[in-house]
Design a protein around this motif. Structure first.
Motif, PDB file in Angstrom:
ATOM      1  N   PHE A 145       0.795  -1.224   0.000  1.00  0.00           N
ATOM      2  CA  PHE A 145       0.000   0.000   0.000  1.00  0.00           C
ATOM      3  C   PHE A 145       0.836   1.287   0.000  1.00  0.00           C
ATOM      4  CE2 PHE A 145      -2.310  -3.307   2.411  1.00  0.00           C
ATOM      5  CZ  PHE A 145      -3.386  -3.484   1.564  1.00  0.00           C
ATOM      6  N   LEU A 148       0.760   4.785  -2.542  1.00  0.00           N
ATOM      7  CA  LEU A 148      -0.465   4.945  -3.321  1.00  0.00           C
ATOM      8  C   LEU A 148      -1.092   6.299  -3.003  1.00  0.00           C
ATOM      9  CD1 LEU A 148      -2.002   1.373  -2.957  1.00  0.00           C
ATOM     10  CD2 LEU A 148      -0.819   2.320  -4.935  1.00  0.00           C
ATOM     11  N   ASP A 150      -3.747   8.069  -2.434  1.00  0.00           N
ATOM     12  CA  ASP A 150      -5.157   8.056  -2.056  1.00  0.00           C
ATOM     13  C   ASP A 150      -5.242   8.356  -0.558  1.00  0.00           C
ATOM     14  OD1 ASP A 150      -7.798   7.616  -1.459  1.00  0.00           O
ATOM     15  OD2 ASP A 150      -7.920   5.639  -2.391  1.00  0.00           O
ATOM     16  N   LEU A 153      -7.200   5.902   1.514  1.00  0.00           N
ATOM     17  CA  LEU A 153      -6.510   4.623   1.693  1.00  0.00           C
ATOM     18  C   LEU A 153      -5.414   4.739   2.737  1.00  0.00           C
ATOM     19  CD1 LEU A 153      -6.018   1.690   0.797  1.00  0.00           C
ATOM     20  CD2 LEU A 153      -4.493   2.587  -0.968  1.00  0.00           C
ATOM     21  N   MET A 196      -4.223  -3.291  -6.167  1.00  0.00           N
ATOM     22  CA  MET A 196      -4.453  -2.026  -5.480  1.00  0.00           C
ATOM     23  C   MET A 196      -4.215  -0.841  -6.412  1.00  0.00           C
ATOM     24  SD  MET A 196      -5.622  -2.559  -2.513  1.00  0.00           S
ATOM     25  CE  MET A 196      -5.624  -0.803  -2.181  1.00  0.00           C
ATOM     26  N   GLU A 197      -3.202  -0.909  -7.254  1.00  0.00           N
ATOM     27  CA  GLU A 197      -2.931   0.188  -8.178  1.00  0.00           C
ATOM     28  C   GLU A 197      -4.084   0.382  -9.159  1.00  0.00           C
ATOM     29  OE1 GLU A 197       0.775  -1.058  -9.820  1.00  0.00           O
ATOM     30  OE2 GLU A 197       1.986  -0.089  -8.242  1.00  0.00           O
ATOM     31  N   ASN A 199      -7.109  -0.098  -8.483  1.00  0.00           N
ATOM     32  CA  ASN A 199      -8.271   0.390  -7.734  1.00  0.00           C
ATOM     33  C   ASN A 199      -8.023   1.709  -7.011  1.00  0.00           C
ATOM     34  OD1 ASN A 199     -10.508  -1.763  -7.855  1.00  0.00           O
ATOM     35  ND2 ASN A 199      -8.695  -2.969  -7.449  1.00  0.00           N
ATOM     36  N   THR A 200      -6.851   2.303  -7.211  1.00  0.00           N
ATOM     37  CA  THR A 200      -6.523   3.560  -6.539  1.00  0.00           C
ATOM     38  C   THR A 200      -6.818   4.737  -7.462  1.00  0.00           C
ATOM     39  OG1 THR A 200      -4.767   2.489  -5.269  1.00  0.00           O
ATOM     40  CG2 THR A 200      -4.698   4.892  -5.425  1.00  0.00           C
ATOM     41  N   ARG A 207     -13.076   7.428  -8.763  1.00  0.00           N
ATOM     42  CA  ARG A 207     -12.628   6.080  -8.424  1.00  0.00           C
ATOM     43  C   ARG A 207     -12.604   5.230  -9.690  1.00  0.00           C
ATOM     44  NH1 ARG A 207     -11.691   4.214  -3.735  1.00  0.00           N
ATOM     45  NH2 ARG A 207     -11.732   2.024  -3.190  1.00  0.00           N
TER      46      ARG A 207
END
Length: 302
Positions: A145, A148, A150, A153, A196-197, A199-200, A207
């Motif tokens: 994580f 990222l 975000d 997040l 994750m990338e 979805n970031t 989004r």
């Protein structure tokens, strides 16, 4: 004392009266837990009715796990049963926790048919200290994580913890073994990072399409109801479901996110985390997500 009095007991008669072996009574007597009240003319130990009651007390304390030294301290008045019992409760709690860990490890070994090397690894993972477990999770979080872009997040990750309680159940220990092995796997970390990338959010954009699949359980519930109804992912009814779920979203991006999550094993990871925490988790949605991926692929080919 006159050894002809009816209350006088030889060690043999004391053994008969209490149901204990003579050698046990002799050992207790030598240690001072059940001292003789007198000696016969021939030097044999003699006991009385109170000795019977004392033997019963020693037996009770020994059955509760007290060592003979502690028993003697209690009987001599140097400490109390309550103080000794409190110390033994703490020791038993530690022993019980250790036995639970051992049971969980052995249960997992039996279930997996593990080798000696795998068994040793699982035992080490199960017996890590809280600080060592935290280090494993912190390293995992940073690799998957870290960086990222975000803010939401980052806030979640700061508060995100996976901790075994002080008194874990065998199921929690078993889940921790699986999770620790998983998050230490470089391949899993790389796959989860890729997911994750995808979805970031990119700065100043919304989004990414598909991210909602992993956070909105109603999507999974909708697919579960459709599957229960016998709808095939390649048919026209499935296309209608996709329109309802994603409308005019970029379905190619949705599919990329979905496939990355399936490949990463995100559902398995989610459920392991819940089990370690002792939380009830929603059912495994892997089959629903795979159905959805097939439906998206089929729609892309039409």
């Amino acid at each position: 004392m006159d050894d002809e009095r009816t209350e006088v007991l030889t060690i043999g008669r004391l053994a008969h009266r209490t149901g204990l072996p003579v050698r046990t009574l002799r050992f207790w007597s030598d240690k001072g837990a059940v001292p003789p009240v007198a000696r016969s003319a021939g030097g044999y130990r003699l006991y009385d009715a109170e000795s019977v009651a004392r033997v019963e007390l020693v037996r009770t304390l020994r059955e509760l796990g007290l060592g003979l030294d502690d028993v003697c301290r209690v009987l001599s008045g140097r400490t109390t049963v309550a103080r000794v019992a409190d110390a033994h409760v703490a020791a038993l709690d530690t022993q019980i926790r250790s036995l639970k860990v051992s049971r969980a490890v052995l249960s997992t070994v039996a279930k997996r048919g593990s080798t000696v090397e795998e068994t040793a690894l699982m035992n080490r993972l199960a017996r890590l200290s809280a600080a060592e477990r935290k280090q494993i999770i912190d390293e995992f979080k940073e690799e998957v994580f870290g960086g990222l872009d975000d803010p939401r997040l980052r806030d979640r990750m700061r508060a995100f913890s996976i901790e075994l309680p002080d008194d874990p159940t065998p199921e929690q220990v078993d889940a921790w073994i699986d999770l620790a092995e998983l998050v230490r796997d470089p391949g899993f970390r790389a796959r989860l990072r890729t997911w994750m990338e995808l979805n970031t959010p990119v700065p100043e954009q919304g989004r990414p399409p598909g991210a909602s699949i992993w956070w909105a359980r109603q999507i999974v519930q909708t697919v579960a109801e459709v599957r229960k109804g016998g709808v095939a992912p390649e048919g026209p009814a499935a296309a209608e479901v996709l329109s309802e779920l994603f409308d005019d979203a970029d379905r190619a991006a949705v599919l990329r996110s979905l496939e990355a999550g399936i490949e990463a094993g995100a559902e398995h990871y989610r459920r392991l985390v819940a089990r370690v925490r002792g939380q009830s988790s929603s059912p495994d949605a892997t089959e629903e997500l795979e159905w959805l991926a097939r439906a998206l692929r089929a729609a892309d080919q039409t």
